[in-house]
Design an enzyme around this catalytic site. Structure first.
Site, PDB file in Angstrom:
ATOM      1  N   ASN A  14       0.830  -1.208   0.000  1.00  0.00           N
ATOM      2  CA  ASN A  14       0.000   0.000   0.000  1.00  0.00           C
ATOM      3  C   ASN A  14       0.863   1.256   0.000  1.00  0.00           C
ATOM      4  OD1 ASN A  14      -2.874  -0.159  -0.176  1.00  0.00           O
ATOM      5  ND2 ASN A  14      -2.904  -1.300   1.735  1.00  0.00           N
ATOM      6  N   HIS A 103      -8.697   0.171   6.912  1.00  0.00           N
ATOM      7  CA  HIS A 103      -9.027  -1.096   7.567  1.00  0.00           C
ATOM      8  C   HIS A 103      -9.698  -2.012   6.557  1.00  0.00           C
ATOM      9  CE1 HIS A 103      -9.863  -3.718  10.963  1.00  0.00           C
ATOM     10  NE2 HIS A 103     -11.079  -3.891  10.478  1.00  0.00           N
TER      11      HIS A 103
END
Length: 200
Positions: A14, A103
């Site tokens: 990420n 999340h």
């Protein structure tokens, strides 16, 4: 020069994706902060010529070393990209509404301490959920309880394993997290030619 602090504990896909999405903006600076000296994110950052800061639990929780560094760097935004430690209250207080996290589920479901990575996907499948997704939210002093900025959904199939569900979740992360970072920095997040491909 806007400065973004990327906090990561693991492989750093990420973080790498976010950095590559903004390579077309020459005056945007990234610094990677990592709490594991052998984490894959450090190699990814080095390959992209992004400076790194490696720290331990004492540095983070029992001293102001990391807070001082963030302030000295004139950090504009803190982005948690697979970072598993709870942010200290002192850092949260210094950067109100300037720390964000992603999340791998639709909060408030399947959040809280210990809920990360495959554990989340296992819980989603075990609960018989038909939909999962991602939640991007501001960070406060509690795990996964900050104000929600954006959510995106994907289906959960009866045949799913944690790995197959994770692949769709990662695709959502790669698409939406850079967009939220861009919105908060008021810049463009157009993908460079080196951006990571979407996960099928």
């Amino acid at each position: 020069m806007p400065t973004v602090a990327l906090f990561a504990s693991g492989s750093g896909t990420n973080a790498e994706n976010i950095i590559k999405k903004f390579q077309h903006i020459p005056n945007l600076r990234f610094v990677v902060y990592c709490n594991k000296p052998h984490a894959g994110v450090l190699a990814r950052a080095a390959a992209l010529q992004v400076p790194t800061v490696v720290f331990n639990r004492h540095d983070f929780y029992e001293s102001d070393k990391i807070l001082r560094r963030l302030l000295d760097e004139k950090t504009d935004l803190i982005v948690l990209a697979g970072f598993l430690w709870l942010m200290p209250a002192a850092i949260v207080a210094q950067f109100p509404q300037r720390i964000i996290n992603i999340h791998p589920a639709l909060l408030p479901k399947f959040g809280g301490k210990g809920m990360y990575g495959a554990k989340v996907h296992e819980a989603v499948i075990a609960a018989g959920e038909q939909v999962s997704g991602i939640t991007i939210h501001y960070v406060n002093e509690h795990y996964d309880e900050g104000q929600i900025i954006r959510q995106a959904e994907c289906p959960v199939y009866p045949t799913d394993t944690p790995d197959t569900l994770a692949a769709r979740i990662h695709a959502l992360e790669y698409e939406h997290y850079p967009q939220v970072v861009a919105d908060l920095l008021h810049v463009s997040s157009e993908a460079s030619s080196n951006a990571l491909p979407d996960v099928p």
